[in-house]
Motif scaffolding. Structure first.
Motif, PDB file in Angstrom:
ATOM      1  N   HIS A   6      22.603  12.182 -14.608  1.00  8.83           N
ATOM      2  CA  HIS A   6      23.122  13.456 -14.093  1.00  8.83           C
ATOM      3  C   HIS A   6      22.776  13.619 -12.615  1.00  8.83           C
ATOM      4  CE1 HIS A   6      24.915  17.356 -14.922  1.00  8.83           C
ATOM      5  NE2 HIS A   6      23.903  17.963 -14.316  1.00  8.83           N
ATOM      6  N   LEU A  43      30.578  17.325 -14.460  1.00 13.24           N
ATOM      7  CA  LEU A  43      29.137  17.575 -14.375  1.00 13.24           C
ATOM      8  C   LEU A  43      28.723  18.831 -15.138  1.00 13.24           C
ATOM      9  CD1 LEU A  43      28.648  16.521 -10.691  1.00 13.24           C
ATOM     10  CD2 LEU A  43      27.388  15.590 -12.636  1.00 13.24           C
ATOM     11  N   SER A  86      29.044  18.075 -18.898  1.00 12.52           N
ATOM     12  CA  SER A  86      27.949  17.181 -19.302  1.00 12.52           C
ATOM     13  C   SER A  86      26.651  17.960 -19.470  1.00 12.52           C
ATOM     14  CB  SER A  86      27.744  16.074 -18.265  1.00 12.52           C
ATOM     15  OG  SER A  86      28.862  15.247 -18.186  1.00 12.52           O
ATOM     16  N   ALA A  87      26.361  18.835 -18.513  1.00 11.91           N
ATOM     17  CA  ALA A  87      25.144  19.652 -18.603  1.00 11.91           C
ATOM     18  C   ALA A  87      25.208  20.584 -19.809  1.00 11.91           C
ATOM     19  CB  ALA A  87      24.953  20.458 -17.320  1.00 11.91           C
ATOM     20  N   THR A 109      23.038  23.631 -12.606  1.00  9.42           N
ATOM     21  CA  THR A 109      23.907  22.581 -12.081  1.00  9.42           C
ATOM     22  C   THR A 109      25.044  23.191 -11.264  1.00  9.42           C
ATOM     23  OG1 THR A 109      23.388  21.083 -13.916  1.00  9.42           O
ATOM     24  CG2 THR A 109      25.438  20.656 -12.716  1.00  9.42           C
TER      25      THR A 109
END
Length: 181
Positions: A79, A107, A110-111, A123
């Motif tokens: 990440h 991103l 994904s977080a 993020t």
């Protein structure tokens, strides 16, 4: 035979994230190769960076495909690498081949999948600030660059961030109200 192996990989979200990273990295390379006007700044460095990122993404897929332990240990470093790549690509690319928005969504999702809405919010804040700083750096060095584009795109990132954070923070409601079949 191990029953978990017979049923396939139990943590499919890790697989999806790893494959998504590889597909995005490959698409970035292809898009920039096809667009003769890009990368606008430092073409050699951009191609080298993207080539390294494709290799990194492929290595993550291979390393974590059947290894749950690595899949559990590598998300943080991967990440962080993705965030650095996002920032570098904002600095080095422009126009329709700039992957900033797709990469931003990748991103955040994904977080959200791995760590929940708190780290998704962190993020989002970090990426939005990095995008704004990188955009402002480009505008100070490139006279033809449009500041309005940076402001509007930053606004888009803030709005998408708020929506995704809100959905993440309210996920418990869907779990609570979901009927058992």
């Amino acid at each position: 035979m191990n029953p978990a192996v017979g049923k396939g990989f139990q943590h499919s979200s890790g697989r999806v994230i790893a494959l998504g990273r590889l597909m995005l990295a490959t698409l970035f390379v292809v898009a920039i190769l096809l667009d003769i006007s890009h990368p606008a700044r430092a073409p050699q460095a951009t191609y080298a960076l993207l080539g390294g990122y494709v290799a990194f993404a492929l290595a993550i897929v291979v390393a974590t495909w059947r290894n749950w332990w690595l899949d559990a240990r590598l998300p943080g470093p991967a990440h962080a690498n993705d965030i650095m790549m996002f920032t570098a690509l904002v600095l080095l690319t422009a126009g329709f081949t700039s992957p900033f928005f797709t990469f931003f969504i990748f991103l955040l999702l994904s977080a959200a999948i791995r760590w929940g809405w708190h780290l998704t919010a962190l993020t989002a804040i970090l990426l939005t600030l990095l995008f704004l700083v990188a955009g402002l750096l480009v505008t100070t060095t490139d006279v033809s660059f449009d500041l309005q584009r940076i402001v509007v795109r930053t606004g888009h990132l803030v709005i998408v961030s708020l929506i995704l954070i809100w959905f993440g923070a309210n996920q418990w409601r869907t779990r609570f109200y979901r009927r058992d079949d």
